[in-house]
Design a protein around this motif. Structure first.
Motif, PDB file in Angstrom:
ATOM      1  N   GLY A 169       0.811  -1.207   0.000  1.00 58.52           N
ATOM      2  CA  GLY A 169       0.000   0.000   0.000  1.00 58.52           C
ATOM      3  C   GLY A 169       0.843   1.256   0.000  1.00 58.52           C
ATOM      4  O   GLY A 169       0.478   2.266  -0.613  1.00 58.52           O
ATOM      5  N   ALA A 170       2.000   1.222   0.673  1.00 53.52           N
ATOM      6  CA  ALA A 170       2.894   2.380   0.672  1.00 53.52           C
ATOM      7  C   ALA A 170       3.400   2.674  -0.726  1.00 53.52           C
ATOM      8  O   ALA A 170       3.500   3.838  -1.139  1.00 53.52           O
ATOM      9  N   ALA A 171       3.717   1.606  -1.483  1.00 49.66           N
ATOM     10  CA  ALA A 171       4.171   1.808  -2.863  1.00 49.66           C
ATOM     11  C   ALA A 171       3.058   2.403  -3.713  1.00 49.66           C
ATOM     12  O   ALA A 171       3.297   3.302  -4.519  1.00 49.66           O
ATOM     13  N   CYS A 172       1.833   1.914  -3.529  1.00 50.02           N
ATOM     14  CA  CYS A 172       0.714   2.458  -4.303  1.00 50.02           C
ATOM     15  C   CYS A 172       0.449   3.917  -3.949  1.00 50.02           C
ATOM     16  O   CYS A 172       0.160   4.736  -4.830  1.00 50.02           O
ATOM     17  N   ALA A 173       0.539   4.256  -2.666  1.00 54.34           N
ATOM     18  CA  ALA A 173       0.335   5.647  -2.268  1.00 54.34           C
ATOM     19  C   ALA A 173       1.358   6.548  -2.936  1.00 54.34           C
ATOM     20  O   ALA A 173       1.029   7.638  -3.433  1.00 54.34           O
ATOM     21  N   ALA A 174       2.611   6.103  -2.964  1.00 54.38           N
ATOM     22  CA  ALA A 174       3.667   6.912  -3.574  1.00 54.38           C
ATOM     23  C   ALA A 174       3.508   7.002  -5.085  1.00 54.38           C
ATOM     24  O   ALA A 174       3.630   8.091  -5.667  1.00 54.38           O
ATOM     25  N   LEU A 175       3.237   5.870  -5.727  1.00 54.28           N
ATOM     26  CA  LEU A 175       3.243   5.835  -7.186  1.00 54.28           C
ATOM     27  C   LEU A 175       1.948   6.350  -7.795  1.00 54.28           C
ATOM     28  O   LEU A 175       1.972   6.985  -8.861  1.00 54.28           O
ATOM     29  N   ASP A 176       0.809   6.084  -7.155  1.00 57.45           N
ATOM     30  CA  ASP A 176      -0.461   6.548  -7.702  1.00 57.45           C
ATOM     31  C   ASP A 176      -0.770   7.992  -7.330  1.00 57.45           C
ATOM     32  O   ASP A 176      -1.367   8.727  -8.118  1.00 57.45           O
TER      33      ASP A 176
ATOM     34  N   GLY B 291       1.592  10.077  -5.142  1.00 55.31           N
ATOM     35  CA  GLY B 291       2.715  10.880  -4.681  1.00 55.31           C
ATOM     36  C   GLY B 291       2.586  11.264  -3.227  1.00 55.31           C
ATOM     37  O   GLY B 291       3.045  12.337  -2.819  1.00 55.31           O
ATOM     38  N   LEU B 292       1.995  10.363  -2.426  1.00 53.00           N
ATOM     39  CA  LEU B 292       1.713  10.663  -1.026  1.00 53.00           C
ATOM     40  C   LEU B 292       2.273   9.572  -0.123  1.00 53.00           C
ATOM     41  O   LEU B 292       2.526   8.450  -0.567  1.00 53.00           O
ATOM     42  N   PRO B 293       2.456   9.884   1.172  1.00 52.01           N
ATOM     43  CA  PRO B 293       2.965   8.873   2.116  1.00 52.01           C
ATOM     44  C   PRO B 293       1.879   7.879   2.505  1.00 52.01           C
ATOM     45  O   PRO B 293       0.694   8.052   2.175  1.00 52.01           O
ATOM     46  N   ASP B 294       2.275   6.860   3.250  1.00 52.13           N
ATOM     47  CA  ASP B 294       1.373   5.787   3.664  1.00 52.13           C
ATOM     48  C   ASP B 294       0.617   6.210   4.917  1.00 52.13           C
ATOM     49  O   ASP B 294       0.874   5.737   6.026  1.00 52.13           O
ATOM     50  N   LEU B 295      -0.344   7.091   4.730  1.00 56.04           N
ATOM     51  CA  LEU B 295      -1.125   7.630   5.845  1.00 56.04           C
ATOM     52  C   LEU B 295      -2.622   7.508   5.575  1.00 56.04           C
ATOM     53  O   LEU B 295      -3.406   8.373   5.953  1.00 56.04           O
ATOM     54  N   GLY B 296      -3.015   6.431   4.909  1.00 57.09           N
ATOM     55  CA  GLY B 296      -4.431   6.174   4.712  1.00 57.09           C
ATOM     56  C   GLY B 296      -5.043   6.838   3.496  1.00 57.09           C
ATOM     57  O   GLY B 296      -6.275   6.886   3.374  1.00 57.09           O
ATOM     58  N   TYR B 297      -4.220   7.319   2.568  1.00 58.03           N
ATOM     59  CA  TYR B 297      -4.762   7.978   1.380  1.00 58.03           C
ATOM     60  C   TYR B 297      -5.301   6.988   0.348  1.00 58.03           C
ATOM     61  O   TYR B 297      -6.249   7.287  -0.369  1.00 58.03           O
ATOM     62  N   VAL B 298      -4.646   5.832   0.220  1.00 58.91           N
ATOM     63  CA  VAL B 298      -5.058   4.907  -0.836  1.00 58.91           C
ATOM     64  C   VAL B 298      -6.240   4.061  -0.370  1.00 58.91           C
ATOM     65  O   VAL B 298      -6.491   3.883   0.823  1.00 58.91           O
ATOM     66  N   HIS B 299      -6.941   3.518  -1.336  1.00 53.88           N
ATOM     67  CA  HIS B 299      -8.080   2.641  -1.096  1.00 53.88           C
ATOM     68  C   HIS B 299      -7.815   1.320  -1.799  1.00 53.88           C
ATOM     69  O   HIS B 299      -6.922   1.216  -2.654  1.00 53.88           O
ATOM     70  N   GLY B 300      -8.604   0.322  -1.459  1.00 57.97           N
ATOM     71  CA  GLY B 300      -8.463  -0.962  -2.123  1.00 57.97           C
ATOM     72  C   GLY B 300      -8.624  -0.881  -3.623  1.00 57.97           C
ATOM     73  O   GLY B 300      -8.065  -1.703  -4.364  1.00 57.97           O
ATOM     74  N   THR B 301      -9.380   0.103  -4.101  1.00 62.61           N
ATOM     75  CA  THR B 301      -9.547   0.249  -5.546  1.00 62.61           C
ATOM     76  C   THR B 301      -8.216   0.562  -6.225  1.00 62.61           C
ATOM     77  O   THR B 301      -7.969   0.100  -7.348  1.00 62.61           O
ATOM     78  N   HIS B 302      -7.355   1.349  -5.566  1.00 61.12           N
ATOM     79  CA  HIS B 302      -6.036   1.633  -6.124  1.00 61.12           C
ATOM     80  C   HIS B 302      -5.220   0.348  -6.245  1.00 61.12           C
ATOM     81  O   HIS B 302      -4.597   0.080  -7.281  1.00 61.12           O
TER      82      HIS B 302
END
Length: 285
Positions: free
Chosen positions: A42-49, A51-62
């Protein structure tokens, strides 16, 4: 469906390393290197999708969308994907599991932090009651279309090892295929967990964000029940370091000729150019 292959790794007496992959070329590289399974962070997806840190920004859809793009390049090797907290309660966790299954994901790890969660190596984490997390595990195990369920607890750095073990036992009883003790790396602590959780495979996280102390060897880890070791971001950090050198060289010298790079022919082979051209020629005109 490659969930049985991931379950077989968990049932083995051997330890398996899961490197992080985050797109089709990195998935192909992992397979080329001989890895039997891989991990999506999830941290990689937050960064790559985002450009944000692993602080709950991404969702399972990402993660599901990214997994769907890279799974074919794994050529049948199972993918274990981060599912954070399931992105809600039991209902939302089941939806996440089904979306992951549809994307070709073999297993997910589901944690017991509050939502929005924090990176497991940051201070300030909060936990949901164990009963709440167990309910989500039970729902996904029963309704997740056969996906492997790895129940992660972040209790070790919040409430201590005893609570982490107690929570892990409750999640295993709820149907988890394995338990992921976030932050637990000392052999003695892992041995205590193994003794308290007989027959339950353990998963550990070898992230650059975590402890810098020396890790036990593979044989030692396997002896205390560890079956999967995750390396979520090591390839991504290596790639970013290499890219930073290339950008600096181009800026300073107008060329990246002095920076080690994959040969163009190797790159085109990795992404299947020869096969595509052969197919194109077979049906041209």
């Amino acid at each position: 469906m490659t969930a049985p292959a991931l379950r077989a790794l968990l049932a083995s007496e051997q330890l398996t390393h899961l490197p992080g992959v985050y797109d089709a070329p990195t998935a192909a590289l992992a397979v080329r290197a001989g890895h039997r399974a891989a991990h999506l962070s999830g941290a990689a997806c937050a960064a790559l999708d985002l450009g944000l840190p692993d602080l709950g920004y991404v969702h399972g859809t990402h993660l599901a969308a990214r997994a769907a793009r890279l799974v074919p390049a794994l050529r049948g090797a199972p993918l274990l994907a981060d599912a954070d907290t399931g992105y809600g309660d039991a209902l939302q966790a089941v939806w996440t599991a089904r979306a992951y299954t549809a994307a070709g994901v073999s297993g997910l790890h589901l944690e017991d932090q509050v939502q929005p969660k924090r990176c497991g190596h940051l201070a300030g984490k909060e936990l949901v009651p164990a009963a709440t997390a167990a309910r989500k595990v039970r729902a996904v195990a029963a309704e997740g279309h056969g996906i492997v369920v790895v129940a992660r607890t972040d209790a070790y750095t919040v409430t201590g090892l005893d609570d982490a073990i107690d929570r892990a036992a409750r999640y295993a009883a709820a149907g988890a295929d394995a338990v992921f003790l976030e932050g637990v790396t000392a052999l003695d602590d892992l041995a205590r967990a193994h003794a308290a959780l007989p027959g339950v495979p353990l998963v550990v996280n070898r992230s650059e964000a975590g402890s810098t102390t020396a890790w036990p060897g593979d044989h030692e880890l396997a002896a205390v029940g560890v079956r999967l070791v995750l390396h979520p971001v090591a390839p991504l950090l290596a790639a970013l370091d290499a890219a930073s050198r290339a950008y600096a060289a181009i800026g300073a010298h107008g060329t990246a000729d002095g920076v080690p790079r994959m040969a163009w022919a190797d790159f085109t082979a990795l992404v299947g150019q020869d096969e595509a051209l052969e197919l194109d020629a077979r049906y041209a005109g």
